[in-house]
Write a protein that holds these residues in place. Structure first.
Motif, PDB file in Angstrom:
ATOM      1  N   LYS A 289      96.560  13.045  61.158  1.00  0.00           N
ATOM      2  CA  LYS A 289      97.554  13.871  60.480  1.00  0.00           C
ATOM      3  C   LYS A 289      98.961  13.456  60.890  1.00  0.00           C
TER       4      LYS A 289
ATOM      5  N   ASN B 198     104.016  24.850  61.722  1.00  0.00           N
ATOM      6  CA  ASN B 198     102.961  24.998  60.729  1.00  0.00           C
ATOM      7  C   ASN B 198     101.712  25.663  61.280  1.00  0.00           C
ATOM      8  N   ALA B 199     101.470  25.463  62.570  1.00  0.00           N
ATOM      9  CA  ALA B 199     100.261  26.042  63.150  1.00  0.00           C
ATOM     10  C   ALA B 199     100.452  27.517  63.481  1.00  0.00           C
TER      11      ALA B 199
ATOM     12  N   ARG C  46      92.358  15.110  61.880  1.00  0.00           N
ATOM     13  CA  ARG C  46      91.571  16.084  61.121  1.00  0.00           C
ATOM     14  C   ARG C  46      90.123  16.071  61.581  1.00  0.00           C
TER      15      ARG C  46
ATOM     16  N   LEU D  75      89.564  25.857  59.668  1.00  0.00           N
ATOM     17  CA  LEU D  75      89.908  24.434  59.691  1.00  0.00           C
ATOM     18  C   LEU D  75      89.691  23.835  61.067  1.00  0.00           C
ATOM     19  N   THR D  76      89.682  24.710  62.059  1.00  0.00           N
ATOM     20  CA  THR D  76      89.619  24.215  63.416  1.00  0.00           C
ATOM     21  C   THR D  76      88.208  23.807  63.749  1.00  0.00           C
TER      22      THR D  76
ATOM     23  N   LEU E 141      93.666  30.337  59.700  1.00  0.00           N
ATOM     24  CA  LEU E 141      93.579  28.891  59.828  1.00  0.00           C
ATOM     25  C   LEU E 141      92.301  28.456  60.538  1.00  0.00           C
TER      26      LEU E 141
ATOM     27  N   HIS F 102      95.278  21.977  65.903  1.00  0.00           N
ATOM     28  CA  HIS F 102      94.999  22.923  64.838  1.00  0.00           C
ATOM     29  C   HIS F 102      94.249  22.353  63.658  1.00  0.00           C
ATOM     30  N   TRP F 103      94.418  21.082  63.387  1.00  0.00           N
ATOM     31  CA  TRP F 103      93.847  20.519  62.168  1.00  0.00           C
ATOM     32  C   TRP F 103      92.491  19.879  62.403  1.00  0.00           C
TER      33      TRP F 103
ATOM     34  N   ASP G  32      93.359  14.618  53.023  1.00  0.00           N
ATOM     35  CA  ASP G  32      92.237  14.813  53.920  1.00  0.00           C
ATOM     36  C   ASP G  32      91.395  13.570  54.174  1.00  0.00           C
TER      37      ASP G  32
END
Lengths: 253, 565
Positions: B475, B360-361, B495, B29-30, B26, B433-434, B470
């Motif tokens: 989010k 989710n993370a 995001r 994305l961070t 992931l 996380h996003w 996006d």
């Protein structure tokens, strides 16, 4: 075929996250006032039995069994909250049972309760013996699959994947049989509140060793229990000069 | 690890590896790069306490993607262009540095960026662990005694050199790092435990002792340090006291204003305030130590504390509930106090959004099968596990049968206990996380606590900034926090950092809190991030009184300038 009649023996042990201490006399691990939980391998066994039922394998009933002090009943209740149907507790406060004694006891339970599948943890984390499942298989003359990482049952046929050095081995055998469980088999569920409530009403039979015809006398004597020597802590130096003089002192340079 | 439980850690490792792998995947994305040079970042990494900092402009610094080299943190002076360096402060000269070198007499006690280039070494002292704030200090001093602190401050006061006190540098509001070229006075070398009284449980220790070490020391004697928080492996007790840190044990053991019995502090003029009392009762005049607790180093530097540690509880139980409405959460809290009274040690609230972010993370499985709008975590700590279980069982049966709680689980062993806590403690990290997160740490009266989250979510729905795809910056809006202390953490997971989001949030959140007589900073303090908003929680009279105190103790204003009030 009639369904599976599963026996899952469970043991109450010191919680694995607790650091055990040797008692003052150096004869055993201190258990007073120490947090106890179900042997983690036994949790896997219960979980597997419940998952078999959830996977629509015909399961007639799941019997959970424990021998030990009164508090073991909490462990049996936990197993029932996870999905076992009923429990038998052989109350024994004094004698510490050895694997062979337990295996003999379990053989009688299997016969009296007409079991055709026994799922055991591969070992209990307190004495680490890892013998009971194998001994029970020997006493009953049943096939055994130890250290299971995957179990599927179709009809009379059991397929068990077990982890061996450098890979996996897949065994097939017909019921009745003995399975011992290993860490990667599943991830045990939490006991949910409604199930904890229900578990209180599930039948739990209390028995004593006298109800079974077994010789559980001890064959071994623990001579001494000692803790590993404590690790020597490292030291800190303030700067490079400090480190150089320390290294010189130690004869490293 | 002793042999009898050697096999299980293997399982734990496996799960960890599993998680690590997920995180790795992931990572691209961070957008917030993690601190990479700080030696203790790994300890902080998974326990980031709820960062509260309001959406400062520092957040908006465009950050290059992590694939390229490590992005530089923007200087605080650039992200806060309104803050100008106060020209009355003297600039450091080689003579000043020589004075400090002679005074401290140890090469490793001075990081000198004045007479030579030490920028790499200074970086860790100049920027905070969230990489939001970055100062320009060129000198770090690490005294090892109260006398040295006294001499440093006396010199600085005379020469008008600004000073930034620093503990473990784990603050969340930019209070622990300089803004311009303030001298960083780091307490890490003052790390001795001075005494522990086995009978009363009173610990006396230097300010630079790491919180975890203090707790471990107390644990050896069967006591517990009355404060616990995510950054415990890095933060120092002096900093904890200076910021009046709240944390996870506040519900049970109360705030540091009650637990700290005495302090040793140094005033800007070098005066050593020796109030290291070990008395619980002492009604003899103004209780001046309270000014230093939560004073964020603006009045002086705390060099030692004496603190009362309660008995450590051998029996700990944790339960995790799903509830159908916020009314039920309030009801459950009430019932838990009734049934569990003295053994209740935590009551934490998590909404469904926060649990989804966590799942989710991290890829972790949530404890409950069904889905509920609210979740609570209850912890009990007591002296006798049989008594506690009995109380807990009675409570559980009650809340289930009254249908206050829809579903729940109880940890059957230590491992489950830890994974239940992870559902609460993991949210903070998960919400970043996003791409990023706007965080608010607020005190709001309990009946209205969650309204803010609901209204905030509505706000972002109606203005079109929040969505699944996006092209929406937001989010999700989630709420969680220390229910037992009326302390809500409002997190807006985004995001990317976006001016429009910030405009929708501020000052709306602060006005909302002000209307309900809440606090805009419950446990994280003011630092730089909240300084300009303090008026939402404090009246002009209060601020005037505070400024008077500041003028009395620090007439030259050299202590932690540009921050606080």
């Amino acid at each position: 075929m009639s369904g599976l009649r599963i026996l899952v023996p469970v043991k109450r042990v010191i919680d694995y996250a607790i650091k055990p201490r040797v008692n003052k006399a150096g004869t055993a691990v201190e258990t007073n006032g120490v947090k106890h939980s179900m042997n983690p391998f036994d949790e896997l066994s219960i979980e597997q039995a419940v998952r078999l039922r959830e996977a629509k394998v015909p399961v007639e009933d799941i019997l959970v069994f424990s021998a030990g002090p009164t508090k073991s009943q909490e462990t049996i209740r936990t197993a029932m909250a996870m999905g076992a149907d009923r429990g038998i507790h052989v109350v024994e406060e004094k004698i510490e049972l050895e694997p062979l004694g337990v295996a003999k006891l379990l053989k009688q339970v299997v016969e009296k309760e007409n079991r055709n599948l026994v799922i055991l943890g591969k070992q209990s984390i307190d004495d680490d013996a890892g013998q009971t499942g194998q001994m029970l298989a020997g006493l009953l003359g049943w096939p055994q699959a130890t250290q299971a990482s995957k179990v599927t049952i179709e009809g009379e046929q059991c397929t068990v994947t077990r982890e061996v050095d450098g890979g996996v081995e897949t065994l097939k055998a017909k019921l009745p049989m003995i399975i011992t469980t290993d860490l990667r088999l599943n991830e045990p569920r939490y006991a949910s509140l409604p199930n904890i409530m229900k578990a209180k009403k599930k039948p739990l039979e209390k028995k004593t060793l006298a109800d079974y015809d077994v010789d559980v006398s001890k064959r071994m004597k623990t001579v001494k229990v000692i803790e590993p020597p404590p690790r020597q802590g490292g030291g800190k130096v303030d700067d490079v000069d400090g480190m150089i003089s320390k290294l010189k002192e130690l004869g490293a340079i | 690890m002793p042999p009898i439980n050697r096999c299980l850690p293997a399982l734990r490792c496996l799960r960890l590896v599993d998680n690590a792998a997920q995180r790795q995947s992931l990572r691209p994305l961070t957008r917030i790069a993690r601190p990479t040079i700080r030696h203790h970042q790994s300890r902080l990494h998974h326990t980031q306490a709820e960062a509260s900092s309001s959406a400062s402009t520092a957040d908006n610094a465009p950050q290059s993607p992590p694939a390229t080299s490590k992005p530089e943190v923007k200087y605080t002076s650039e992200s806060y262009p309104n803050i100008k360096r106060n020209s009355k402060f003297k600039e450091l000269s080689a003579d000043d540095v020589q004075y400090f070198k002679d005074l401290l007499g140890n090469e490793s006690a001075v990081v000198d960026g004045v007479t030579k280039d030490a920028s790499a070494e200074l970086e860790g002292f100049n920027s905070d662990w969230m990489r939001k704030y970055r100062g320009q200090a060129r000198l770090v001093l690490k005294p090892s005694s109260t006398e040295q602190v006294s001499k440093i401050l006396a010199y600085c006061n005379k020469k008008l050199l600004a000073v930034n006190p620093q503990g473990g540098n784990t603050g969340l509001v930019g209070g622990s790092v300089p803004v311009y070229d303030e001298i960083v006075l780091n307490l890490s070398r003052m790390n001795k435990i001075r005494s522990f009284d086995d009978v009363s449980g009173i610990l006396v220790a230097d300010a630079g002792v790491i919180l975890q070490q203090a707790d471990e020391h107390a644990a050896k004697h069967g006591y517990i340090f009355p404060l616990d928080l995510g950054a415990k492996g890095s933060c120092q007790i002096g900093g904890n006291v200076a910021t009046n840190a709240g944390g996870l044990r506040l519900l049970r053991y109360g705030s540091l204003h009650g637990n700290v019995l005495g302090l040793e502090a140094v005033l800007p003029d070098g005066t050593i305030v020796d109030d290291l009392s070990t008395l619980r009762k002492n009604n003899t005049g103004y209780d001046l130590k309270q000014l230093f607790i939560g004073g964020e180093g603006t009045l002086g530097i705390i060099t030692a504390v004496s603190i009362i540690c309660p008995q450590r509880s051998p029996a700990v139980n944790v339960a995790y509930f799903g509830l159908e409405s916020y009314e039920n959460v309030l009801q459950a809290f009430k019932e838990s106090k009734k049934h569990l009274s003295e053994i209740l040690s935590a009551f934490e609230l998590m909404d469904v959004g926060s649990q989804h972010l966590y799942r989710n993370a991290t890829g972790a499985k949530l404890p409950l099968e069904g889905e509920y709008p609210f979740y609570c975590l209850i912890e009990t700590s007591g002296s006798n596990s049989d008594h506690d279980s009995e109380k807990l069982n009675a409570f559980l049966e009650h809340v289930m049968s009254e249908e206050i709680v829809a579903d729940g689980v109880v940890a059957q062993d230590e491992t489950q206990l830890q994974s239940l806590w992870a559902c609460r403690e993991g949210i903070s990290e998960a919400s970043q996380h996003w791409g990023g997160v706007y965080k608010y740490d607020l005190s709001i009266p309990l009946p209205e606590l969650y309204d803010l989250v609901a209204e905030c979510r509505e706000r972002f729905k109606s203005n079109g900034l929040m969505g699944e795809t996006d092209d929406h910056p937001v989010k999700d809006v989630v709420g969680y926090g220390h229910m037992g202390d009326s302390n809500l953490h409002l997190n807006v997971a985004v995001r990317r950092y976006d001016k429009a989001v910030e405009k929708a949030l501020e000052p709306w959140v602060y006005e909302w809190v002000q209307k309900r007589q809440g606090s805009i900073s419950a446990e994280h303090g003011l630092g730089l991030a909240k300084k300009e908003y303090v008026g939402y929680s404090r009246s002009e009279t209060m601020l005037r009184l505070m400024k008077q105190i500041k003028d009395v103790y620090d007439p030259n204003g050299i202590m932690n300038p540009y921050k606080y009030i």
